[in-house]
Design a protein around this motif. Structure first.
Motif, PDB file in Angstrom:
ATOM      1  N   ASP A  87       0.869  -1.072  -0.038  1.00 47.73           N
ATOM      2  CA  ASP A  87      -0.183  -0.038   0.014  1.00 47.73           C
ATOM      3  C   ASP A  87       0.998   1.298  -0.032  1.00 47.73           C
ATOM      4  OD1 ASP A  87      -1.829   2.028   0.495  1.00 47.73           O
ATOM      5  OD2 ASP A  87      -2.498   1.347   2.357  1.00 47.73           O
ATOM      6  N   ASN A  88       0.861   2.000  -1.076  1.00 45.60           N
ATOM      7  CA  ASN A  88       1.695   3.071  -0.912  1.00 45.60           C
ATOM      8  C   ASN A  88       0.940   4.381  -1.499  1.00 45.60           C
ATOM      9  OD1 ASN A  88       1.046   2.867  -3.904  1.00 45.60           O
ATOM     10  ND2 ASN A  88       3.074   2.933  -4.663  1.00 45.60           N
ATOM     11  N   MET A  89      -0.350   4.486  -1.077  1.00 47.59           N
ATOM     12  CA  MET A  89      -1.003   5.779  -1.094  1.00 47.59           C
ATOM     13  C   MET A  89      -1.193   6.096   0.139  1.00 47.59           C
ATOM     14  SD  MET A  89      -1.417   6.248  -4.116  1.00 47.59           S
ATOM     15  CE  MET A  89      -2.696   7.599  -4.367  1.00 47.59           C
ATOM     16  N   ALA A  90      -0.930   7.676   0.367  1.00 44.70           N
ATOM     17  CA  ALA A  90      -1.116   8.350   1.709  1.00 44.70           C
ATOM     18  C   ALA A  90      -1.896   9.569   1.784  1.00 44.70           C
ATOM     19  CB  ALA A  90       0.314   8.669   2.231  1.00 44.70           C
ATOM     20  N   TYR A  91      -2.609   9.344   2.848  1.00 46.14           N
ATOM     21  CA  TYR A  91      -3.365  10.710   2.866  1.00 46.14           C
ATOM     22  C   TYR A  91      -2.171  11.722   3.654  1.00 46.14           C
ATOM     23  CZ  TYR A  91      -6.508  14.511   4.908  1.00 46.14           C
ATOM     24  OH  TYR A  91      -7.216  15.474   5.086  1.00 46.14           O
ATOM     25  N   VAL A  92      -1.726  12.871   2.977  1.00 41.13           N
ATOM     26  CA  VAL A  92      -0.675  13.469   3.268  1.00 41.13           C
ATOM     27  C   VAL A  92      -0.629  14.040   4.831  1.00 41.13           C
ATOM     28  CG1 VAL A  92       1.039  15.194   2.703  1.00 41.13           C
ATOM     29  CG2 VAL A  92       0.133  13.748   0.968  1.00 41.13           C
ATOM     30  N   PRO A  93      -1.678  14.837   5.243  1.00 39.02           N
ATOM     31  CA  PRO A  93      -1.597  15.262   6.501  1.00 39.02           C
ATOM     32  C   PRO A  93      -1.699  14.397   7.536  1.00 39.02           C
ATOM     33  CG  PRO A  93      -3.439  16.527   5.115  1.00 39.02           C
ATOM     34  CD  PRO A  93      -2.718  15.392   4.359  1.00 39.02           C
ATOM     35  N   GLN A  94      -2.229  13.152   7.646  1.00 39.89           N
ATOM     36  CA  GLN A  94      -2.148  12.055   8.666  1.00 39.89           C
ATOM     37  C   GLN A  94      -0.726  11.598   8.406  1.00 39.89           C
ATOM     38  OE1 GLN A  94      -4.208  11.251  11.056  1.00 39.89           O
ATOM     39  NE2 GLN A  94      -2.447  10.174  11.642  1.00 39.89           N
ATOM     40  N   PHE A  95      -0.195  11.080   7.124  1.00 35.66           N
ATOM     41  CA  PHE A  95       1.074  10.600   7.011  1.00 35.66           C
ATOM     42  C   PHE A  95       2.202  11.363   7.441  1.00 35.66           C
ATOM     43  CE2 PHE A  95       5.068   9.600   4.476  1.00 35.66           C
ATOM     44  CZ  PHE A  95       5.244   8.090   4.624  1.00 35.66           C
ATOM     45  N   ARG A  96       2.113  12.605   7.357  1.00 30.76           N
ATOM     46  CA  ARG A  96       3.158  13.698   7.929  1.00 30.76           C
ATOM     47  C   ARG A  96       3.229  13.489   9.473  1.00 30.76           C
ATOM     48  NH1 ARG A  96       3.527  18.772  10.072  1.00 30.76           N
ATOM     49  NH2 ARG A  96       5.491  19.776   9.794  1.00 30.76           N
ATOM     50  N   ARG A  97       2.163  13.648  10.191  1.00 30.15           N
ATOM     51  CA  ARG A  97       1.938  13.269  11.580  1.00 30.15           C
ATOM     52  C   ARG A  97       2.550  12.061  12.016  1.00 30.15           C
ATOM     53  NH1 ARG A  97      -2.970  16.320  10.698  1.00 30.15           N
ATOM     54  NH2 ARG A  97      -4.128  14.363  10.565  1.00 30.15           N
ATOM     55  N   ASP A  98       2.103  10.970  11.466  1.00 25.90           N
ATOM     56  CA  ASP A  98       2.472   9.846  11.747  1.00 25.90           C
ATOM     57  C   ASP A  98       4.217   9.436  11.780  1.00 25.90           C
ATOM     58  OD1 ASP A  98       0.060   8.800  12.235  1.00 25.90           O
ATOM     59  OD2 ASP A  98      -0.385   7.681  10.266  1.00 25.90           O
ATOM     60  N   VAL A  99       4.563   9.904  10.579  1.00 25.77           N
ATOM     61  CA  VAL A  99       6.251   9.906  10.340  1.00 25.77           C
ATOM     62  C   VAL A  99       6.963  10.743  11.582  1.00 25.77           C
ATOM     63  CG1 VAL A  99       8.296  10.913   9.019  1.00 25.77           C
ATOM     64  CG2 VAL A  99       6.112   9.512   7.934  1.00 25.77           C
ATOM     65  N   LEU A 100       6.275  11.954  12.043  1.00 24.29           N
ATOM     66  CA  LEU A 100       6.947  12.610  13.029  1.00 24.29           C
ATOM     67  C   LEU A 100       6.848  11.802  14.386  1.00 24.29           C
ATOM     68  CD1 LEU A 100       5.337  16.291  12.085  1.00 24.29           C
ATOM     69  CD2 LEU A 100       7.860  15.464  11.743  1.00 24.29           C
ATOM     70  N   ASP A 101       5.908  11.317  14.521  1.00 22.10           N
ATOM     71  CA  ASP A 101       5.702  10.674  15.849  1.00 22.10           C
ATOM     72  C   ASP A 101       6.617   9.335  15.743  1.00 22.10           C
ATOM     73  OD1 ASP A 101       3.566  12.328  16.534  1.00 22.10           O
ATOM     74  OD2 ASP A 101       1.851  10.875  16.005  1.00 22.10           O
ATOM     75  N   ALA A 102       6.719   8.649  14.786  1.00 24.10           N
ATOM     76  CA  ALA A 102       7.562   7.609  14.520  1.00 24.10           C
ATOM     77  C   ALA A 102       8.877   8.030  14.987  1.00 24.10           C
ATOM     78  CB  ALA A 102       7.323   6.820  13.353  1.00 24.10           C
ATOM     79  N   VAL A 103       9.485   9.081  14.335  1.00 17.40           N
ATOM     80  CA  VAL A 103      10.729   9.625  14.260  1.00 17.40           C
ATOM     81  C   VAL A 103      11.131   9.961  15.901  1.00 17.40           C
ATOM     82  CG1 VAL A 103      12.349  11.554  13.877  1.00 17.40           C
ATOM     83  CG2 VAL A 103      11.171  10.059  12.075  1.00 17.40           C
ATOM     84  N   ALA A 104      10.006  10.582  16.545  1.00 18.45           N
ATOM     85  CA  ALA A 104      10.267  11.166  17.980  1.00 18.45           C
ATOM     86  C   ALA A 104      10.376   9.980  18.737  1.00 18.45           C
ATOM     87  CB  ALA A 104       9.130  11.816  18.350  1.00 18.45           C
ATOM     88  N   TRP A 105       9.661   8.784  18.647  1.00 11.55           N
ATOM     89  CA  TRP A 105       9.637   7.575  19.241  1.00 11.55           C
ATOM     90  C   TRP A 105      10.922   6.973  19.213  1.00 11.55           C
ATOM     91  CZ3 TRP A 105       8.937   2.229  17.329  1.00 11.55           C
ATOM     92  CH2 TRP A 105       8.799   1.368  18.375  1.00 11.55           C
ATOM     93  N   LEU A 106      11.367   6.699  17.974  1.00 14.20           N
ATOM     94  CA  LEU A 106      12.664   6.079  17.746  1.00 14.20           C
ATOM     95  C   LEU A 106      13.901   6.992  18.319  1.00 14.20           C
ATOM     96  CD1 LEU A 106      12.362   5.052  14.107  1.00 14.20           C
ATOM     97  CD2 LEU A 106      12.502   3.468  15.972  1.00 14.20           C
ATOM     98  N   ARG A 107      13.894   8.184  18.131  1.00 11.83           N
ATOM     99  CA  ARG A 107      14.821   8.938  18.759  1.00 11.83           C
ATOM    100  C   ARG A 107      14.876   9.185  20.263  1.00 11.83           C
ATOM    101  NH1 ARG A 107      15.189  14.455  14.949  1.00 11.83           N
ATOM    102  NH2 ARG A 107      16.420  13.488  13.463  1.00 11.83           N
ATOM    103  N   SER A 108      13.816   8.718  20.931  1.00 11.29           N
ATOM    104  CA  SER A 108      13.666   8.790  22.415  1.00 11.29           C
ATOM    105  C   SER A 108      14.486   7.552  22.781  1.00 11.29           C
ATOM    106  CB  SER A 108      12.319   8.416  22.779  1.00 11.29           C
ATOM    107  OG  SER A 108      11.614   7.296  22.543  1.00 11.29           O
TER     108      SER A 108
END
Length: 74
Positions: free
Chosen positions: A37-58
């Motif tokens: 699945d490579n289709m993304a709703y951009v506003p939600q995808f952006r928030r999810d990527v930011l959350d994932a990066v913050a989680w990994l960096r923590s």
């Protein structure tokens, strides 16, 4: 017009035409991660990527798949 961010052999994203719904292909270590699945709703995808990066960096997430300057301290 497609835009490639990063390096597909390490970590990269290829993004299709801009819009609220667009194609986003993710690559890590030369493997295509979004083959199902490579289709993304951009506003939600952006928030999810930011959350994932913050989680990994923590340090709470999985270890990074490659060594790099942004590895969180242990």
């Amino acid at each position: 017009m497609n835009v490639v961010l990063g390096d597909k052999s390490r970590f990269g994203a290829e993004v299709g035409e801009p819009g609220p719904l667009c194609r986003v292909d993710l690559w890590a270590a030369g493997r295509w991660l979004t083959c199902d699945d490579n289709m993304a709703y951009v506003p939600q995808f952006r928030r999810d990527v930011l959350d994932a990066v913050a989680w990994l960096r923590s340090g709470e997430g999985f270890p990074l798949p490659f060594a790099g300057p942004h590895r969180p301290p242990r």
